[in-house]
Scaffold this active site. Structure first.
Site, PDB file in Angstrom:
ATOM      1  N   CYS A  13      -5.395  -4.800  -8.725  1.00 28.43           N
ATOM      2  CA  CYS A  13      -3.979  -4.543  -8.660  1.00 28.43           C
ATOM      3  C   CYS A  13      -3.261  -4.363  -7.311  1.00 28.43           C
ATOM      4  O   CYS A  13      -2.614  -4.686  -6.858  1.00 28.43           O
ATOM      5  CB  CYS A  13      -3.629  -3.457  -9.460  1.00 28.43           C
ATOM      6  SG  CYS A  13      -4.562  -3.219 -11.137  1.00 28.43           S
ATOM      7  N   ASP A  14      -4.403  -3.447  -6.539  1.00 23.94           N
ATOM      8  CA  ASP A  14      -3.807  -2.670  -5.331  1.00 23.94           C
ATOM      9  C   ASP A  14      -4.654  -3.272  -4.001  1.00 23.94           C
ATOM     10  O   ASP A  14      -4.096  -3.049  -2.886  1.00 23.94           O
ATOM     11  CB  ASP A  14      -3.778  -1.368  -5.417  1.00 23.94           C
ATOM     12  CG  ASP A  14      -2.991  -0.763  -6.639  1.00 23.94           C
ATOM     13  OD1 ASP A  14      -2.000  -1.370  -6.843  1.00 23.94           O
ATOM     14  OD2 ASP A  14      -3.381   0.162  -7.343  1.00 23.94           O
TER      15      ASP A  14
ATOM     16  N   CYS B  29      -7.721   0.658  -9.705  1.00 28.73           N
ATOM     17  CA  CYS B  29      -7.656  -0.922  -9.740  1.00 28.73           C
ATOM     18  C   CYS B  29      -7.755  -1.830  -8.708  1.00 28.73           C
ATOM     19  O   CYS B  29      -6.640  -1.924  -7.872  1.00 28.73           O
ATOM     20  CB  CYS B  29      -6.449  -1.139 -10.582  1.00 28.73           C
ATOM     21  SG  CYS B  29      -6.191  -3.018 -11.251  1.00 28.73           S
TER      22      CYS B  29
END
Ligand code: NDP
Length: 313
Positions: free
Chosen positions: A140-141, A137
């Protein structure tokens, strides 16, 4: 003797589809019991900001939005529980679902909303370094690798979108594409090609993710020439599609070749009477929080009609 509990309406999964089904089923008096599954809140709990869910004009963080969904379902009276459905038996009029490999639940109606999960390449190094620079992701990261060089594998719309996202945060994005063309839509391909800090490696695969305690490089293999090269990176993102979480239903429920549950068009009904499906487990096209929520609503309404017609409600 295994413990058995009888419930009216059982919902499996706790993404937007499951919680919306729980809200509607509760309000219809079906007293739903919802098991949250492996990832309570579903895929939105591993995203950051959600800007396209109507009703949040300023946007909202994915995990917070899922807390709202849960709170609303609980306030309507849904019985929300931790637990994973591990086995099902849909052979009879009463549907049986096993939880945590122990307890069996018997339900008149079942709503499957188990979602989909990211696919992985299957390399040992990918698994070992998951969470230590390996991620599925980018949104997200990616932030953790600000100003660094990163790699991404995949060539669909997700990979293109994530590569573009990363190109705005990271100094360089190395994009590994296994064929000599991308599957992504033309417009996304053009954007990737026109972004100066994305380098595309055609006909290439990831041979290994390198690093002891965290990602330090990827070894890329050209699948035409067999040549290998090591590219130093701080993170490796996998964007090769999703897998519906439908394995346990396989013996009973009709699915397509990729494992997406088939529903009767215009409804949430499956091939088994009294079993309904909603959200990403049955949708490989739209896969949005709002469409999942909408299909969760459909499943609860279909379940209520089914139970009424059977004289069970
Ligand atoms: P896709 O299935 O479309 O693409 C997966 C990509 O990963 C393909 O390029 C595939 O390569 C590659 N791949 C699969 N397995 C491997 C492997 N083992 N090694 C290397 N590469 C691999 O998945 P997406 O998640 O990208 O998209 C799913 C759906 O969602 C699509 O319909 C897409 O259009 C849609 N979507 C739309 C968006 C938008 O419109 N904004 C954004 C994101 C997704 P190959 O091509 O060689 O098979």
């Amino acid at each position: 003797m295994e413990a058995t509990e009888k419930v009216h309406c059982l919902i499996i999964g706790s993404g937007p589809a499951g919680y919306t089904a729980a809200i509607y089923a509760s309000r219809a008096g079906l007293k739903p019991v919802l098991y949250q599954g492996i990832q309570p809140g579903g895929q939105l709990t591993i995203t950051t900001e959600v800007e396209n869910y109507p009703g949040y004009p300023e946007g909202i963080m994915g995990p917070e939005m899922m807390q709202h969904f849960e709170k609303q379902a609980a306030r309507m009276g849904a019985d929300i529980r931790y637990g994973i459905a591990t086995k099902v038996d849909f052979s009879g009029p009463v549907h049986k679902v096993q939880i945590d490999e122990e307890k069996w639940i018997e339900a008149d109606a079942v709503i499957i909303s188990t979602g989909a999960s990211a696919k992985w390449l299957g390399l040992e190094s990918e698994q070992r370094l998951n969470g230590y620079g390996v991620s599925a992701c980018a949104v997200c990261d990616g932030f953790f690798f600000k100003g660094k060089e990163v790699a991404i594998v995949g060539a669909g719309d997700t990979a293109a979108e994530e590569a573009l996202y990363l190109s705005k945060i990271c100094s360089r994005v190395h994009m590994i594409v296994r064929r000599d063309e991308m599957r992504a839509s033309k417009v996304m391909q053009e954007r990737v090609k026109n972004t100066s800090n994305i380098t595309v490696y055609w006909n290439s695969e990831i041979d290994e993710v390198l690093g002891d305690k965290k990602v330090e490089a990827v070894r890329i293999r050209n699948n035409k020439s067999g040549d290998k090269q090591e590219v130093p990176v701080s993170a490796f993102f996998v964007a090769i599609g999703h897998q519906p979480n439908s394995d346990i239903f396989k013996p009973w429920i009709e699915m397509d070749e990729a494992g997406y549950i088939k529903t009767i068009p215009g409804s949430s009904r499956t091939n088994v009477e009294g079993v309904f499906a909603a959200g990403d487990v049955q949708d490989k096209i739209y896969r949005q929080a709002v469409t999942a929520a909408g299909s969760g609503c459909m499943a609860a309404l279909d379940a209520e009609r089914y139970l009424s017609a059977k004289g069970l409600h």
